[in-house]
Design an enzyme around this catalytic site. Structure first.
Site, PDB file in Angstrom:
ATOM      1  N   ASN A  26      -5.519 -22.333 -51.661  1.00 39.85           N
ATOM      2  CA  ASN A  26      -5.374 -21.862 -53.033  1.00 39.85           C
ATOM      3  C   ASN A  26      -5.570 -23.077 -53.942  1.00 39.85           C
ATOM      4  O   ASN A  26      -4.670 -23.906 -54.089  1.00 39.85           O
ATOM      5  CB  ASN A  26      -3.971 -21.261 -53.180  1.00 39.85           C
ATOM      6  CG  ASN A  26      -3.741 -20.658 -54.546  1.00 39.85           C
ATOM      7  OD1 ASN A  26      -4.571 -20.801 -55.449  1.00 39.85           O
ATOM      8  ND2 ASN A  26      -2.604 -20.002 -54.702  1.00 39.85           N
ATOM      9  N   ARG A 107      -8.333 -18.209 -51.931  1.00 38.73           N
ATOM     10  CA  ARG A 107      -7.898 -17.344 -53.020  1.00 38.73           C
ATOM     11  C   ARG A 107      -8.779 -17.646 -54.232  1.00 38.73           C
ATOM     12  O   ARG A 107      -8.837 -18.791 -54.691  1.00 38.73           O
ATOM     13  CB  ARG A 107      -6.439 -17.629 -53.357  1.00 38.73           C
ATOM     14  CG  ARG A 107      -5.959 -16.773 -54.486  1.00 38.73           C
ATOM     15  CD  ARG A 107      -4.531 -17.050 -54.829  1.00 38.73           C
ATOM     16  NE  ARG A 107      -4.121 -16.142 -55.881  1.00 38.73           N
ATOM     17  CZ  ARG A 107      -3.008 -16.258 -56.552  1.00 38.73           C
ATOM     18  NH1 ARG A 107      -2.166 -17.224 -56.265  1.00 38.73           N
ATOM     19  NH2 ARG A 107      -2.717 -15.400 -57.503  1.00 38.73           N
ATOM     20  N   HIS A 196      -3.380 -10.724 -59.658  1.00 39.37           N
ATOM     21  CA  HIS A 196      -2.300 -10.585 -58.663  1.00 39.37           C
ATOM     22  C   HIS A 196      -2.573  -9.403 -57.734  1.00 39.37           C
ATOM     23  O   HIS A 196      -1.654  -8.831 -57.144  1.00 39.37           O
ATOM     24  CB  HIS A 196      -0.912 -10.332 -59.306  1.00 39.37           C
ATOM     25  CG  HIS A 196      -0.367 -11.469 -60.101  1.00 39.37           C
ATOM     26  ND1 HIS A 196       0.446 -11.267 -61.189  1.00 39.37           N
ATOM     27  CD2 HIS A 196      -0.483 -12.799 -59.958  1.00 39.37           C
ATOM     28  CE1 HIS A 196       0.797 -12.435 -61.695  1.00 39.37           C
ATOM     29  NE2 HIS A 196       0.238 -13.385 -60.960  1.00 39.37           N
ATOM     30  N   GLY A 228       3.805 -16.227 -63.467  1.00 38.48           N
ATOM     31  CA  GLY A 228       2.925 -15.207 -64.048  1.00 38.48           C
ATOM     32  C   GLY A 228       3.521 -13.861 -63.677  1.00 38.48           C
ATOM     33  O   GLY A 228       4.174 -13.753 -62.639  1.00 38.48           O
ATOM     34  N   ARG A 257       3.270 -17.464 -70.781  1.00 40.68           N
ATOM     35  CA  ARG A 257       2.275 -16.643 -71.502  1.00 40.68           C
ATOM     36  C   ARG A 257       2.973 -15.557 -72.319  1.00 40.68           C
ATOM     37  O   ARG A 257       3.968 -14.996 -71.896  1.00 40.68           O
ATOM     38  CB  ARG A 257       1.315 -15.965 -70.513  1.00 40.68           C
ATOM     39  CG  ARG A 257       0.492 -16.919 -69.685  1.00 40.68           C
ATOM     40  CD  ARG A 257      -0.568 -16.147 -68.901  1.00 40.68           C
ATOM     41  NE  ARG A 257      -1.165 -16.993 -67.881  1.00 40.68           N
ATOM     42  CZ  ARG A 257      -1.092 -16.753 -66.563  1.00 40.68           C
ATOM     43  NH1 ARG A 257      -0.482 -15.683 -66.113  1.00 40.68           N
ATOM     44  NH2 ARG A 257      -1.653 -17.583 -65.717  1.00 40.68           N
ATOM     45  N   GLU A 400       1.529 -13.378 -50.208  1.00 38.20           N
ATOM     46  CA  GLU A 400       0.114 -13.375 -50.589  1.00 38.20           C
ATOM     47  C   GLU A 400      -0.755 -14.073 -49.545  1.00 38.20           C
ATOM     48  O   GLU A 400      -1.855 -13.631 -49.256  1.00 38.20           O
ATOM     49  CB  GLU A 400      -0.049 -14.032 -51.963  1.00 38.20           C
ATOM     50  CG  GLU A 400       0.439 -13.106 -53.071  1.00 38.20           C
ATOM     51  CD  GLU A 400       0.414 -13.752 -54.442  1.00 38.20           C
ATOM     52  OE1 GLU A 400       1.274 -14.614 -54.691  1.00 38.20           O
ATOM     53  OE2 GLU A 400      -0.451 -13.392 -55.244  1.00 38.20           O
TER      54      GLU A 400
HETATM   55  P1  AMP Z   1       6.530 -17.438 -58.378  1.00 32.87           P
HETATM   56  O1  AMP Z   1       5.480 -17.606 -59.437  1.00 32.87           O
HETATM   57  O2  AMP Z   1       6.498 -16.098 -57.717  1.00 32.87           O
HETATM   58  O3  AMP Z   1       6.589 -18.581 -57.408  1.00 32.87           O
HETATM   59  O4  AMP Z   1       7.939 -17.447 -59.170  1.00 32.87           O
HETATM   60  C1  AMP Z   1       8.427 -18.636 -59.744  1.00 32.87           C
HETATM   61  C2  AMP Z   1       9.553 -18.290 -60.698  1.00 32.87           C
HETATM   62  O5  AMP Z   1      10.544 -17.517 -60.018  1.00 32.87           O
HETATM   63  C3  AMP Z   1      10.321 -19.502 -61.207  1.00 32.87           C
HETATM   64  O6  AMP Z   1       9.692 -20.044 -62.341  1.00 32.87           O
HETATM   65  C4  AMP Z   1      11.674 -18.911 -61.565  1.00 32.87           C
HETATM   66  O7  AMP Z   1      11.641 -18.426 -62.887  1.00 32.87           O
HETATM   67  C5  AMP Z   1      11.813 -17.727 -60.632  1.00 32.87           C
HETATM   68  N1  AMP Z   1      12.817 -17.957 -59.577  1.00 32.87           N
HETATM   69  C6  AMP Z   1      12.653 -18.585 -58.412  1.00 32.87           C
HETATM   70  N2  AMP Z   1      13.808 -18.588 -57.697  1.00 32.87           N
HETATM   71  C7  AMP Z   1      14.727 -17.934 -58.449  1.00 32.87           C
HETATM   72  C8  AMP Z   1      16.106 -17.591 -58.301  1.00 32.87           C
HETATM   73  N3  AMP Z   1      16.796 -17.920 -57.200  1.00 32.87           N
HETATM   74  N4  AMP Z   1      16.704 -16.909 -59.292  1.00 32.87           N
HETATM   75  C9  AMP Z   1      16.019 -16.551 -60.408  1.00 32.87           C
HETATM   76  N5  AMP Z   1      14.731 -16.845 -60.611  1.00 32.87           N
HETATM   77  C10 AMP Z   1      14.077 -17.517 -59.658  1.00 32.87           C
END
Ligand code: AMP
Length: 424
Positions: A26, A107, A196, A228, A257, A400
């Site tokens: 990625n 990706r 996504h 995102g 965003r 993913e």
């Molecule tokens: P992703 O883009 O799916 O990797 O999600 C990342 C985002 O998930 C981070 O910027 C956080 O805002 C949120 N996140 C990750 N771990 C936690 C958690 N334990 N509790 C609440 N939000 C979380």
């Protein structure tokens, strides 16, 4: 309806037999993430990230067999990043020759209207992805660079491009058409594409497997809430709408965003604040959303601020939930019947308060969250609604990389030539 135990679920991929592993890449503008995946069993054998490519001090991390190695060193470009990643496999393991790489999966963010499924990469495919750069100037150039370098360094295995937009190439015209001048739209490929897609498709399919149902029989709203964020309405395995549009900027409020805004905000700021196109692009993509409203884009920090009585953080949370609820209601109307609302990605899988707030007050629609099930310490796929509701609310961890690896196997098995890819 209850969850079918893992051991009793059919694994459609076991029919493919033993293929060895798939290296999933990625490539972002200044990062390279990789994962070596077993496409049949589903486990990540090793994974790593190379961040701050092009900056004086890059960060390389590699995790294998529970051990994480971290190094800081200069990584001038994506070629060097991939060389470093391959070096980590040699030095720390597993040796790629022993892991038996079956394919490399890339990706790719934007497949335009052209790519509606995974495609085995040849020179022509690389050129066609490159030609889509005007639609995704922030993402596709890094993807193309990653593919070029990887094909040079790993030249004896097939490379497969898996597009973030592909699942949504099945959207009906009324969902992907913007109500603007048709000629202008056609000339410049202006329509909704959705992103996504790998995650939405994986989660919709996983919901069915976990419940022991056929995906064709389910109406599902998928809420992919990461940094995102996007929502989709999936009827019988086919998406009928999604929240992201020409680019990933449309739709839900995200980490940085804005999601939906009146397009006239852009004209207004250009005329009255003297902001140029690039500045506006940065404002809406990088300085808006939760970050713009509260100063933080990570929901763990947001929670700390809310608990400390920070009013901006509270408002940001409310704006985020308000937008999400609007999409749930809109998609319920489009679907007519909602069997499952599935939360996924970093926020969706972990943030108890977001899940509770989105479903609060929706009992009349048959949607509710059970407080105990919602807050129970668990990390797999699970049902968090009470037994009496007509709609199941579920948490489904997205995978993913695994989904990309499996699509790679399918593409190589069927050796889809690029010409067989249908227009979407
Ligand atoms: P992703 O883009 O799916 O990797 O999600 C990342 C985002 O998930 C981070 O910027 C956080 O805002 C949120 N996140 C990750 N771990 C936690 C958690 N334990 N509790 C609440 N939000 C979380």
């Amino acid at each position: 309806m209850s969850i079918v135990p893992e051991a009793e679920r059919p694994n459609p991929y076991s029919a493919y037999g033993a293929h060895g592993s798939v290296l999933v890449l990625n490539s972002g503008s200044s990062s390279l993430k990789y994962q070596l995946v077993n496409p049949v069993g589903g486990e990540a054998i090793a994974a790593g990230t190379i961040e701050r490519i092009g900056e004086p001090s890059g960060i390389v991390t590699h995790t294998f067999a529970g051990n994480r190695t971290r190094r800081e060193l200069e990584v001038p470009d994506h070629g060097e990043a991939l060389r470093l990643a391959l070096g980590m496999f040699d030095e720390i393991g597993p040796r790629l020759a022993d892991a038996g790489i079956y394919a490399v999966g890339h990706r790719v963010v934007h497949g335009g209207a052209e790519f509606s499924g995974p495609v085995v990469v040849d020179d022509d495919v690389v050129e066609r992805i490159d030609a889509l750069v005007p639609l995704a100037p922030l993402h596709n150039p890094a993807n193309v660079q990653g593919i070029r370098v990887a094909r040079e360094l790993l030249s004896d295995v097939p490379h497969v491009a898996v597009f973030d937009t592909a699942f949504f190439s099945a959207l009906p015209a009324e969902a992907y058409t913007y109500a603007i001048d048709r000629k202008v739209a056609q000339e410049h490929d202006v329509r909704r594409y959705g992103f996504h897609g790998t995650s939405h498709q994986y989660v919709a399919g996983k919901v069915a497997r976990v419940l022991g149902r056929r995906v064709q029989d389910l109406h599902t709203i998928v809420l992919h809430l990461g940094n995102g964020a996007s929502a989709s309405a999936v009827a019988g395995g086919v998406p009928i709408d999604t929240s992201m549009g020409l680019t990933p900027l449309e739709g839900l409020v995200m980490g940085t965003r804005s999601g939906d805004i009146d397009p006239a905000v852009v004209f207004h700021l250009a005329r009255n604040a003297g902001m140029g196109i690039d500045e506006l692009d940065t404002l809406l993509n990088k300085r808006s959303g939760m970050l713009g409203l509260s100063g933080v884009n990570d929901f763990r920090e947001l929670r700390r601020l809310i608990d400390d009585g920070d009013e901006d953080a509270s408002l940001a949370f409310d704006v985020y939930v308000h937008r999400l609820k609007k999409y749930v209601g809109a998609y319920a109307a489009l679907l007519g019947r909602v069997d499952v609302v599935a939360f996924t990605a970093g926020v969706g899988e972990n943030d108890v308060a977001v899940r509770a707030a989105v479903c609060e007050g929706l009992e009349g629609m048959g949607i509710a969250v059970d407080p105990e099930r919602n807050t129970a310490a668990a990390d797999g796929e699970r049902i968090i609604s009470p037994d009496w509701t007509s709609t199941l609310v579920m948490v489904i961890p997205t995978m993913e990389e695994l989904a990309i690896a499996r699509q790679c196997v399918e593409a190589v098995e069927h050796l889809r030539p690029s010409s067989s890819v249908t227009a979407g």
